[in-house]
Design a protein around this motif. Structure first.
Motif, PDB file in Angstrom:
ATOM      1  N   ILE A 349       9.747   9.797  51.619  1.00 60.80           N
ATOM      2  CA  ILE A 349       9.991  11.227  51.802  1.00 60.80           C
ATOM      3  C   ILE A 349       9.733  11.947  50.485  1.00 60.80           C
ATOM      4  CG2 ILE A 349      11.698  12.968  52.437  1.00 60.80           C
ATOM      5  CD1 ILE A 349      13.101  10.689  54.041  1.00 60.80           C
ATOM      6  N   PRO A 350       8.733  12.821  50.444  1.00 61.83           N
ATOM      7  CA  PRO A 350       8.457  13.535  49.195  1.00 61.83           C
ATOM      8  C   PRO A 350       9.588  14.505  48.853  1.00 61.83           C
ATOM      9  CG  PRO A 350       6.641  13.739  50.777  1.00 61.83           C
ATOM     10  CD  PRO A 350       7.805  13.183  51.509  1.00 61.83           C
ATOM     11  N   GLY A 351       9.809  14.694  47.555  1.00 61.23           N
ATOM     12  CA  GLY A 351      10.762  15.686  47.074  1.00 61.23           C
ATOM     13  C   GLY A 351      10.039  16.687  46.199  1.00 61.23           C
ATOM     14  N   CYS A 352      10.387  17.965  46.323  1.00 56.95           N
ATOM     15  CA  CYS A 352       9.692  19.021  45.576  1.00 56.95           C
ATOM     16  C   CYS A 352      10.685  19.989  44.956  1.00 56.95           C
ATOM     17  CB  CYS A 352       8.760  19.797  46.499  1.00 56.95           C
ATOM     18  SG  CYS A 352       7.445  18.818  47.252  1.00 56.95           S
ATOM     19  N   THR A 353      10.394  20.418  43.755  1.00 54.13           N
ATOM     20  CA  THR A 353      11.154  21.469  43.088  1.00 54.13           C
ATOM     21  C   THR A 353      10.159  22.545  42.676  1.00 54.13           C
ATOM     22  OG1 THR A 353      12.765  19.874  42.253  1.00 54.13           O
ATOM     23  CG2 THR A 353      12.709  22.032  41.180  1.00 54.13           C
ATOM     24  N   TYR A 354      10.392  23.779  43.172  1.00 51.37           N
ATOM     25  CA  TYR A 354       9.392  24.839  43.044  1.00 51.37           C
ATOM     26  C   TYR A 354       9.679  25.753  41.851  1.00 51.37           C
ATOM     27  CZ  TYR A 354       8.236  23.219  47.717  1.00 51.37           C
ATOM     28  OH  TYR A 354       7.881  22.427  48.785  1.00 51.37           O
ATOM     29  N   ALA A 355       9.968  25.145  40.723  1.00 48.84           N
ATOM     30  CA  ALA A 355      10.202  25.904  39.503  1.00 48.84           C
ATOM     31  C   ALA A 355       8.871  26.120  38.790  1.00 48.84           C
ATOM     32  CB  ALA A 355      11.189  25.150  38.607  1.00 48.84           C
ATOM     33  N   GLN A 356       8.942  26.639  37.568  1.00 47.97           N
ATOM     34  CA  GLN A 356       7.759  26.735  36.717  1.00 47.97           C
ATOM     35  C   GLN A 356       7.979  25.877  35.494  1.00 47.97           C
ATOM     36  OE1 GLN A 356       6.134  30.792  36.055  1.00 47.97           O
ATOM     37  NE2 GLN A 356       7.768  31.464  37.408  1.00 47.97           N
ATOM     38  N   PRO A 357       7.322  24.731  35.343  1.00 47.12           N
ATOM     39  CA  PRO A 357       6.339  24.151  36.251  1.00 47.12           C
ATOM     40  C   PRO A 357       6.998  23.486  37.455  1.00 47.12           C
ATOM     41  CG  PRO A 357       6.729  22.673  34.429  1.00 47.12           C
ATOM     42  CD  PRO A 357       7.520  23.917  34.127  1.00 47.12           C
ATOM     43  N   GLN A 358       6.176  23.231  38.475  1.00 44.65           N
ATOM     44  CA  GLN A 358       6.661  22.546  39.661  1.00 44.65           C
ATOM     45  C   GLN A 358       6.839  21.049  39.388  1.00 44.65           C
ATOM     46  OE1 GLN A 358       4.039  23.298  42.968  1.00 44.65           O
ATOM     47  NE2 GLN A 358       4.328  25.523  42.889  1.00 44.65           N
TER      48      GLN A 358
END
Length: 468
Positions: A349-358
């Motif tokens: 299961i991929p995990g993502c954090t949409y900050a800068q940078p991602q």
């Protein structure tokens, strides 16, 4: 007399409504019960509106660097109310889209709060209707998809008050942008809000009890992320425990302890982002003998709760607390009910954090692979050596791959940089299809793209990297 359905889904978040759609596709007469809004927390108060906020913050911050692209603009400013309004419109648009999907698939939507009662073959669902009155419905199968909510710690003051102390919900609709902010917790939710408010100029400090930020990520990515965030002006206190949060008319003060020393931080507002807990209360689960551990329903490999005809999927059934995991589990569950060969529940299961940078990852970290006894081959490739990244001015970050040396299988991939949340699916597909280094090395990646760094990281693990 109870209304009869084949499947009743309780909760219309991304787990619930996708489950209901798949149920209808399989020919089941389906109903869905929702007490608030179609789309659940994710669509209305989480995944989607936060991305709208983050995009506004990203564009505003980029305007401050136009000189890097040979451009200029005067009088950079933002309308905070307009930023918030845009995010709410995005959520509303998608909410109506879910409503359309329910009608398209002839799924009956019952607006109200559900409680389970003993029934045969599955529990009855007694609904206190939103518009008044009640209704009892029954089905052969009932699937809980009630989601989760923000965890709070009232004992030390980590509890929202709608004014000075926020959870994600309050943080999405404030009347004004705070000049200073303390974020307690550096998981994806905490970091995303810290990134957004910092982009609009707030003085932001993030407190994390564990030794590093984004603690579920690979250590290399975690360290790089903190450095990148600090470059943007974010401040961190890691390995720090909150002892007390106090409020007054001017703001909040947070007493924390780190390394045996105490410190007090002050800010206008605080965001509590210390995890979530499942919505298991007031559902009648205890009377049905359903096991609940650490705030979540205990299930088997197909979502079964042990109570006849009752299943649970998504956040209410435990981590990882991700919308795409909930949808995947829901499809698996209802296909199992239909007697079909179920979709793969062992897929990473991929995990993502949409900050800068991602930040994006899938599979095992390097440390986890070694803990499993694997001898690993690790590849890395920095975006500063990628042509498209250089042209776009997005050279921060890197790609890291983890292979099992014995089999050549890709077991983990970890990325930090621009748009890596869009690229991680390539590695998720590779692991799901049990790809080895041979397949990844032989894949032709388009040029110029940032995805070429994915190829180079796979090559690097075997000493074949080309552009370093």
């Amino acid at each position: 007399m109870a209304t009869e359905f084949d499947v009743i889904v309780i909760g219309a978040g991304p787990g619930g409504y996708v489950t209901a759609i798949r149920s209808a596709q399989l020919g089941f007469k389906t109903a869905i019960v929702e007490r608030e809004a179609l789309g659940g927390v994710c669509l209305n108060w989480g995944c989607i509106p936060t991305k709208a906020l983050l995009k506004s913050g990203e564009v505003y911050e980029q305007l401050g660097h136009l000189g890097d692209y040979g451009l200029s603009a005067e009088n950079r400013s933002f309308d905070f109310a307009g930023v918030i309004e845009r995010s709410r419109k995005v959520a509303a648009q998608l909410n109506s889209g879910v409503g359309f999907l329910m009608k398209k698939h002839k799924i009956e939507v019952i607006e109200g709060e559900a409680k389970l009662e003993k029934g045969d073959p599955a529990p009855k669902v007694a609904v206190t209707l939103k518009k008044g009155g009640s209704r009892t419905v029954q089905a052969k199968h009932v699937i809980l998809a009630t989601g989760a909510r923000a965890r709070t710690i009232p004992a030390v003051g980590l509890e929202p008050d709608g004014d000075r102390v926020w959870t994600y919900r309050e943080a999405m609709v404030p009347k004004a942008c705070p000049k200073s902010l303390i974020v307690v917790g550096s998981g994806a939710i905490g970091i995303e809000f810290a990134s957004f408010y910092r982009a609009l100029g707030a003085d932001v400090t993030v407190i994390e009890a564990l030794p590093r930020v984004l603690p579920v990520e690979d250590e290399d990515v975690s360290k790089a992320a903190q450095k990148a965030f600090e470059k943007r002006g974010l401040k961190f206190r890691v390995g720090a425990t909150v002892k007390k949060l106090a409020k007054d008319k001017s703001g909040v003060s947070v007493e924390l302890e780190a390394g045996g020393k105490t410190e007090t931080l002050k800010a206008e507002r605080a965001i509590v982002a210390v995890g979530i807990t499942g919505n298991v209360e007031n559902l009648g689960l205890e009377a049905l003998g359903v096991r609940i551990e650490k705030g979540h329903v205990v299930t088997d490999a197909h979502g079964g709760t042990g109570a006849p005809g009752l299943y649970a999927i998504g956040d209410v059934a435990g981590p990882p607390w991700l919308a795409h995991k909930a949808s995947h589990e829901g499809v698996h569950c209802v296909e199992h009910v239909a007697g079909l060969p179920s979709s793969n529940l062992t897929a990473p299961i991929p995990g993502c954090t949409y900050a800068q940078p991602q930040v994006a990852s899938v599979g095992l970290t390097e440390a986890q692979a070694k803990e499993k006894g694997m001898k690993v081959k690790v590849g890395r490739f920095p975006f500063r050596a990628n042509g498209k990244a250089i042209a776009a001015g997005e050279t921060e970050g890197f790609v890291k791959t983890v292979f099992d040396e014995a089999t050549g299988a890709l077991v983990g991939a970890h990325m930090i940089g621009a748009e890596v949340t869009e690229m991680i699916q390539g590695y998720a597909l590779a692991i799901t299809m049990e790809a080895t280094e041979a397949e990844l090395h032989a894949t032709v990646y388009p040029h110029p793209t940032m995805s070429e760094a994915m190829h180079e990281a796979a090559l690097d693990a075997y000493g074949r990297v080309l552009h370093i």
